[in-house]
Enzyme design. Sequence first.
Site, PDB file in Angstrom:
ATOM      1  N   ILE A  18       0.825  -1.203   0.000  1.00 19.78           N
ATOM      2  CA  ILE A  18       0.000   0.000   0.000  1.00 19.78           C
ATOM      3  C   ILE A  18       0.859   1.252   0.000  1.00 19.78           C
ATOM      4  CG2 ILE A  18      -1.667   1.321   1.373  1.00 19.78           C
ATOM      5  CD1 ILE A  18      -2.771  -1.464   2.280  1.00 19.78           C
ATOM      6  N   TYR A 166      -1.404  -6.827  17.110  1.00 19.45           N
ATOM      7  CA  TYR A 166      -1.748  -6.141  15.865  1.00 19.45           C
ATOM      8  C   TYR A 166      -3.039  -5.335  16.021  1.00 19.45           C
ATOM      9  CZ  TYR A 166      -2.766  -5.292  10.958  1.00 19.45           C
ATOM     10  OH  TYR A 166      -3.047  -4.679   9.753  1.00 19.45           O
TER      11      TYR A 166
END
Length: 206
Positions: A18, A166
């Site tokens: 990304i 995470y």
Amino acid sequence: IPSRKGRLAIVTGASSGIGKATARALGLAGADVVLAVRNVEKGEAVAAELRAENPEGTHTVAHLDTSDLESVRTFAGAYAERRVDILVLNAGIGGTKKREVTAQNHELVMATNYLGHFALTARLLDALRRASRARIVTLGSIAARGGKIRPDDLDLQRRWSSGRAYSNSKLAMVMFARELQRRSTAEEWGLNAHAAHPGWAATGLF
């Protein structure tokens, strides 16, 4: 993306996935893009690839390891006196097989995904305020919904798991974007802070 000619954009983790796509799009829109990457050699290869597409803007590479606060300090020092128009907080890791800590003794996932970005934004705050409506984009995730942050245990010394680390780091990123915008509005800093969920993407993270 409308023209960003003459704008300085910093994209962390821009050597793949990304971040690379973001750096490419901003370059094509005319921005002068800094690829802030942990692996400079890989970053230079990506920059060369993007330059070959003949973007309107430029692509330069600088070393930044968001898991290391000393690296953040060094990187930010090079841009602190400039005007930063766009800051994309993208660098991140998906998780580790076991709990690991950084040079500053922070849990690695939280440090890489959030703490380094918080410190980077703080050190570049004056540079961002020099711009006209600077934009700060934090990469969140739908995984943030599974996060549960305990202020007395940000580094998950208790009940660590890769998934929890995470999710917590992404929840922290979303919370940070909201609080940054709240403070910017209250103090008239002139910043536009956003949290983005990019959707599932076939990147090295997975």
